[in-house]
Design a protein around this motif. Structure first.
Motif, short mmCIF file in Angstrom:
data_model
loop_
_atom_site.label_atom_id
_atom_site.label_comp_id
_atom_site.label_asym_id
_atom_site.label_seq_id
_atom_site.Cartn_x
_atom_site.Cartn_y
_atom_site.Cartn_z
N ASP A 183 2.50 6.57 -6.71
CA ASP A 183 1.44 7.41 -7.28
C ASP A 183 1.82 8.88 -7.16
OD1 ASP A 183 -1.19 7.85 -8.34
OD2 ASP A 183 -1.69 8.62 -6.35
N LEU A 184 2.28 9.26 -5.99
CA LEU A 184 2.66 10.66 -5.78
C LEU A 184 3.80 11.04 -6.71
CD1 LEU A 184 2.41 11.02 -1.93
CD2 LEU A 184 1.00 12.10 -3.64
N THR B 106 2.72 1.82 -3.17
CA THR B 106 1.87 2.34 -4.24
C THR B 106 1.59 3.81 -4.05
OG1 THR B 106 0.77 0.23 -3.98
CG2 THR B 106 -0.10 1.69 -5.63
N VAL B 107 1.37 4.19 -2.79
CA VAL B 107 1.10 5.60 -2.53
C VAL B 107 2.27 6.45 -2.99
CG1 VAL B 107 0.81 7.30 -0.71
CG2 VAL B 107 -0.48 5.19 -0.62
N HIS C 13 0.83 -1.20 0.00
CA HIS C 13 0.00 0.00 0.00
C HIS C 13 0.86 1.25 0.00
CE1 HIS C 13 -3.15 2.79 1.12
NE2 HIS C 13 -2.39 3.21 2.11
#
Lengths: 626, 348
Positions: free
Chosen positions: B146-147, B142-143, B139
């Motif tokens: 993504d950022l 991925t965060v 998680h």
């Protein structure tokens, strides 16, 4: 504004992913929340044709899991659940909540969750003191799978078998009808329209139509219903027409071979949820995706296969030309001699352009490669099974209402799989007005020789012979006033087979469904279709039986067609053609309980045949392995 | 309209749910007062354990949220900048504003970059502690990814805007030259004020300027002729003085145009290099972007994982066999050495 089911459903899903918060202009939520998406098998089918991982990421979904996967806790992150409201799913959610897997739980149910399940959920979570974890509970009314802009499926398997099962009781039939009607209700809720419903009298179509009408009426009674905002101004004038049919209305379309690209891909290669598995040359499976994002697919899927092959060729040539153009501009031009400043600048510009055009070119190349692969695989199958011959003979048969005996036997003894032969034989049965006993026997013998499962053939034959004897005794008048639904269903399914035959005989190439929809949307008095039931959920109850006002009969711009018991791409294509050919209808949405290939439908017929105790010894052996 | 449709097609049953919960709680409260309390206590005990991890996690989340918000703000500013830069009108050129915005955005982007690095550090620290579940790790990874992607997109957009701006400026320049070459329009040309200061008095003195053509060839022709004139008429001091003044005035623009052309050339080279760097970054991102674009959620990831794990175990086995072989070789080597020793000591 045309109704676009795919767009609507995607919007709903995106809204759900953003925790049902209002969106801002750019299409993302105002505040960034990273979350986890949990779905069950059914909802995975809903999601997968609509939304890609990239889009999920865009909406802040970091992880996505199946509900029944073993999941590890992730602290401090909200979880979005998108599941069907079933007992087992609820149990699983309760277990997740009591294990404190995630920070908060946003529960979204694909259809309305019954009060009892909601109570179960409440009491169990309360017992395990995890009720604070549940932050939101929503009914999403999304229980259908949208495959294309105008194509949806309820993903309810083998409805045809269940509805036509001679041993099925009242209760089972009612359950199925209820399921179908609630699925349709979800579609209508997502579209936000209340349609005018038309359907042929009798049979499952009428049952579904009246139940749906009832549901809509009940729902419209409440003040704050799903249709108040959505309908608005537009709906009072431009309501769509919903035509509900039963598969028996035109059985032949589901069985016959077709030579257009989309039906061919579906029938021969098994297109499923817009995805295709093709055996590669080196033995590996190639996975292709065919949806409206594929420009070639959306442009050419309704063409005949040879034309598609030609189109692929031209696209390939065009691509090659463009690549050459780019190469010439960047590489070949200067030989180093005129290497001065201005040329350098120009050169880098060209290079920039080339780099910018590269992604587009690779995209095109990918599409071309994909369709070349698919076409190659198709061609192999077509050659092996001589599908073109089947297609031609079947359509001939339907046009003329019969076939030469020699030709018939040649087809049955020629190339093709067992299933092809069986389908051909059934088409023969449906197409002929009167059954020639000796011919049928020889067909049967040929089928047995090919070791085909004849129970489906037997079933259709039985229905046909029953129909012939019935038609002799009972005339069409008796059809309309049979009150007992079981008898009506039985009678309808029989008479519908002949109706389908007649429909096919009178029209050349055009399907009965399409013709009917065309006539119904035009709204002109037509003796053939005036007997159709007309239900208007918005109209007061008393007038619904009499046919309502003139506005519900008038020409319709939007139409929805729903096929109970399995639809197919042939009908879908035909209905989409209707919108291009005809002026009144702008948009037709086609839906079915499931999308079936010809062989899948024949298999269902075979199951029915077996239930009636028909079929040979071969049938029983082949049925054991599936 | 479509948004409205979307809003209407779902139902919020949260209130209903909590109403049920409330009524159940009331009915349960007198009957089993202790049971939920005890279970609640045990839960507290259970949750004590991952508390530190949770606090770290919330720190992570807070920071991630902040960065996300900042990125969206920056991109809003960027759209404003793009709008400004798109203005092609020659007469109101919002150079000042653009400069300011550019500086602000540049600062913000670099600040965001460092913030992201910090975030990554937090994540790594968390992972090193090792008490997180696998899902948590994925998680947070991925965060961060993504950022990063969003920041990258913003940066790219920024670059595009700047490129567009340079393009526009070039066009302006060309247009300017077009205008300034026309002598009769010189006085009305608003760009007079933008010329170098040195030329300004000259412009005010002599209305039809012969060198205002800007073409170096004509002015270079002019210079020797003027010199010749100066030599031929040395009688009048005043006139000579005037002439000298004139000459000086003519030299200044001569140099001016030369410098301008130099600067332009430099500019071009610079922009070329810029474009090239653009190409390289684009190529790099193209390579990296191939990943997630076309994945559907139902693609069977588990298979891939299993394959990878299988491959890994195979590799491990191979490594084992190799290392055991190595051991064997060493042993053989020792035996050989021993024999050699024996041979050397006893035979030779």
């Amino acid at each position: 504004m045309a109704l676009n089911l795919r767009q609507k459903q995607t919007e709903c899903i995106i809204r759900m992913l953003n925790l049902n918060q209002p969106l801002n202009q750019s299409g993302t939520a105002n505040e960034d929340v990273y979350k986890i998406l949990i779905y069950d098998k059914f909802c995975q089918n809903i999601l997968s044709p609509l939304i890609h991982v990239k889009d999920l990421r865009k909406h802040g979904v970091t992880l996505y899991f199946l509900l029944d996967k073993d999941r590890k806790p992730v602290q401090d992150v909200p979880a979005v659940y998108f599941v069907q409201p079933t007992q087992s799913n609820i149990q699983r959610i309760i277990a997740d909540a009591s294990n404190f897997l995630y920070d908060t739980f946003h529960l979204n149910f694909s259809s309305s969750i019954p009060r009892k399940l909601l109570e179960d959920l409440a009491s169990e979570t309360l017992k395990r003191s995890s009720v604070e974890k549940v932050s939101k509970v929503h009914d999403q009314y999304l229980e259908f799978v949208t495959l294309e802009d105008n194509l949806f499926s309820l993903a309810q398997q083998s409805t045809y078998v269940q509805l036509n099962d001679p041993s099925a009781g009242d209760k089972e039939i009612e359950e199925i009808i209820e399921k179908v009607a609630s699925g349709l209700f979800c579609v209508l809720a997502t579209l936000g329209v209340v349609p005018v419903i038309r359907c042929p009298r009798g049979g499952p179509a009428e049952m579904v139509a009246s139940l749906l009408d009832q549901k809509l009426r009940d729902h419209l009674l409440s003040k704050n219903n799903l249709f108040t905002e959505g309908g608005g101004f537009m709906s009072s004038f431009q309501r769509p027409l919903l035509c509900i049919f039963d598969r028996n209305f035109e059985l032949s379309v589901g069985i016959q071979h077709d030579f257009r690209y989309r039906p061919l891909v579906h029938d021969v290669l098994g297109l499923k949820l817009n995805r295709l598995n093709v055996q590669g040359e080196k033995g590996g499976m190639n996975l292709f995706e065919l949806d409206s994002f594929d420009p070639f697919w959306s442009a050419n899927s309704s063409l005949e296969f040879p034309e598609v092959a030609v189109e692929i060729e031209t696209q390939l040539n065009k691509y090659k030309r463009d690549v050459e153009e780019v190469n010439k501009r960047t590489g070949g031009g200067n030989g180093g001699a005129e290497f001065d400043g201005t040329d350098l600048i120009g050169n880098t510009k060209h290079l920039m352009n080339a780099v910018n055009s590269l992604p587009e070119l690779t995209e095109r190349k990918k599409v071309i490669d994909k369709h070349t692969n698919i076409a190659t695989a198709l061609l192999g199958q077509i050659k092996e099974r001589s599908i073109d011959a089947y297609t031609k003979k079947e359509s001939d048969m339907m046009m003329r209402g019969g076939i030469d005996r020699a030709e018939l036997m040649a087809a049955l003894k020629g190339k093709g799989t067992k299933m092809d032969k069986l389908r051909f034989a059934i088409m023969y049965l449906i197409s002929t007005e009167t059954i020639n006993q000796s011919e049928v026997e020889s067909v049967e013998a040929a089928l047995n020789e090919a070791e085909a499962d004849t129970s489906a053939f037997q079933y259709v034959k039985k229905i046909k012979s029953l129909n012939v004897s019935l038609a002799a005794s009972a005339n069409s008048a008796s059809r309309s006033n049979i009150v007992d639904w079981a008898e009506k269903l039985y009678g309808q399914s029989i008479s519908a087979v002949t109706a389908g035959v007649k429909n096919l005989l009178s029209s050349d190439q055009q399907l009965a469904v399409t013709r009917t929809v065309e006539a119904l949307t035009e709204g002109k008095p037509n003796p053939e279709f005036d007997s159709y039931l007309l239900l208007d959920p918005r109209a007061p109850k008393s007038s619904s039986g009499g046919g309502g006002g003139s506005h519900v009969k008038g020409p319709f711009r939007e139409a929805m067609v729903f096929m109970i018991g399995g639809g197919n791409y042939v009908e879908y294509g035909s209905l989409q053609e209707l919108t291009q050919r005809q002026l009144t209808v702008k948009n037709v949405i086609y839906g079915a309980t499931e999308i079936l290939t010809g062989s899948e439908l024949v298999e269902q017929l075979g199951v029915l045949g077996k239930k009636m105790g028909l079929g040979g010894p071969v049938a029983s052996s082949s049925s054991s392995d599936h | 309209m479509p948004v409205k449709h979307g809003q209407s097609s779902y139902r919020d049953r949260t209130d209903e749910f909590f109403a049920i919960v409330e009524s159940l709680r009331r009915s349960m409260a007198p009957a089993a007062n202790n049971a939920p309390y005890v279970s609640g206590r045990s839960d507290v005990g259970r949750r004590e354990d991952p508390r530190s991890a949770a606090s770290l996690q919330s720190e992570f989340r807070k920071r991630a949220g902040k960065i996300g918000l900042a990125i969206s703000q920056t991109s809003q500013k960027l759209t404003k900048l793009a709008k400004l830069a798109k203005r092609t009108s020659v007469f109101d050129d919002p150079t000042q504003e653009i400069q300011e915005l550019t500086v602000v955005i540049k600062q913000e982007i670099s600040a965001l970059n460092t913030a992201l690095l910090d975030l990554q550090a937090i994540r790594n620290a968390q992972n090193d502690e090792g008490n997180n579940s696998r899902d948590t790790t994925t998680h947070s990874a991925t965060v961060v990814d993504d950022l990063k992607n969003r920041l990258m997109d913003t940066t790219k957009e920024f670059k595009d805007v700047l490129t567009m701006r340079t393009e526009n400026m070039k066009i302006h320049e060309n247009r300017r030259q077009l205008f300034s070459s026309n002598a009769s329009k010189e006085s009305t040309n608003p760009f007079v004020r933008q010329r170098p200061l040195a030329s300004r008095p000259a412009a005010s003195q002599l209305a039809p300027l012969p060198w205002a053509n800007g073409s170096s060839s004509s002015s270079s022709q002019l210079v020797p002729r003027n010199q010749g004139e100066a030599e031929s008429s040395p009688l009048l001091q005043q006139s000579q003085q005037q002439q000298q003044q004139q000459q000086q005035q003519q030299m200044v623009p001569l140099q001016d145009t030369y410098m301008q052309s130099r600067a332009e050339a430099l500019h071009n080279v610079e922009s070329t290099i810029h474009e090239l760097s653009n190409i390289f970054t684009q190529l790099a991102t193209m390579v990296s972007q191939q990943g997630e674009i076309a994945i559907r959620i139902d693609q069977n990831m588990e298979d891939t994982l299993a394959n990878v794990e299988g491959a890994q175990s195979q590799l491990a086995r191979y490594l084992n066999s190799i290392s055991s072989n190595r051991w064997l070789m060493i042993k053989i080597f020792f035996v050989l050495i021993a024999f050699l020793m024996v041979f050397l000591f006893f035979v030779a």
